[in-house]
Design a protein around this motif. Structure first.
Motif, short mmCIF file in Angstrom:
data_model
loop_
_atom_site.label_atom_id
_atom_site.label_comp_id
_atom_site.label_asym_id
_atom_site.label_seq_id
_atom_site.Cartn_x
_atom_site.Cartn_y
_atom_site.Cartn_z
N GLY A 103 -7.06 21.52 -8.09
CA GLY A 103 -6.20 20.34 -8.21
C GLY A 103 -5.72 20.15 -9.64
N ASN A 104 -4.44 19.91 -9.78
CA ASN A 104 -3.85 19.71 -11.10
C ASN A 104 -4.47 18.50 -11.79
N GLY A 105 -4.79 18.65 -13.07
CA GLY A 105 -5.41 17.59 -13.85
C GLY A 105 -6.92 17.65 -13.87
N ASN A 106 -7.53 18.44 -13.00
CA ASN A 106 -8.99 18.58 -12.98
C ASN A 106 -9.41 19.75 -13.86
N THR A 107 -10.68 19.75 -14.25
CA THR A 107 -11.23 20.85 -15.04
C THR A 107 -12.08 21.73 -14.15
N THR A 108 -12.27 22.97 -14.59
CA THR A 108 -13.11 23.91 -13.87
C THR A 108 -13.63 24.96 -14.83
N TYR A 109 -14.70 25.62 -14.44
CA TYR A 109 -15.19 26.77 -15.19
C TYR A 109 -14.33 27.98 -14.80
N TYR A 110 -14.01 28.82 -15.76
CA TYR A 110 -13.17 29.98 -15.50
C TYR A 110 -13.71 31.21 -16.19
N THR A 111 -13.28 32.36 -15.69
CA THR A 111 -13.47 33.64 -16.37
C THR A 111 -12.14 34.35 -16.38
N ILE A 112 -11.82 34.97 -17.52
CA ILE A 112 -10.63 35.81 -17.65
C ILE A 112 -11.13 37.21 -17.99
N VAL A 113 -10.61 38.22 -17.26
CA VAL A 113 -11.00 39.60 -17.50
C VAL A 113 -9.76 40.46 -17.67
N ASP A 114 -9.68 41.14 -18.80
CA ASP A 114 -8.62 42.13 -19.05
C ASP A 114 -9.31 43.48 -19.15
N GLU A 115 -9.39 44.19 -18.02
CA GLU A 115 -10.10 45.46 -17.99
C GLU A 115 -9.43 46.51 -18.85
#
Length: 115
Positions: free
Chosen positions: A38-50
């Motif tokens: 949902g827009n405006g909410n926060t979340t934990y994320y991971t970004i991976v550039d292999e």
């Protein structure tokens, strides 16, 4: 703004640099950040550039097709924001180990390395 966690959230991004990611839409059989979190909410994320052997784990804010990188918990750049190249990266909802609460081998609750 609430912290929201959902399963099967995966998008790609080709955004370069250390700023807000523009997301490319949900990967097949997954949900987008906007629809799941949902827009405006926060979340934990991971970004991976292999391709560049780079990664980042943190908490960010979801916007319409975007994800800000508000706080980095760990990364291939010594825990700082990663300066990503314009390669295709996977961006997904995650649960950082440093935020976990677990039962240790003795049945005691442990969190952030303490029990």
């Amino acid at each position: 703004m609430a912290l929201v966690l959902k399963d099967r959230v995966l998008e790609t991004s080709t955004t370069s640099g250390t700023g807000t990611l523009t997301l490319g839409g949900a990967v097949s059989n997954f949900q987008s950040f906007s629809s799941a979190i949902g827009n405006g909410n926060t979340t934990y994320y991971t970004i991976v550039d292999e391709a560049a052997n780079q990664w980042e784990v943190g908490v960010g804010t979801v916007g319409a097709g975007t994800l800000t990188r508000d706080t980095v918990y760990s990364s291939s750049n010594g825990g700082s924001l990663v300066n990503f190249a314009a390669n295709t990266k996977q961006v997904f909802c995650d649960y950082p180990a440093s935020k976990g609460v677990n039962l240790d081998a003795n049945g005691k609750v442990s969190f952030a390395g303490t029990s």
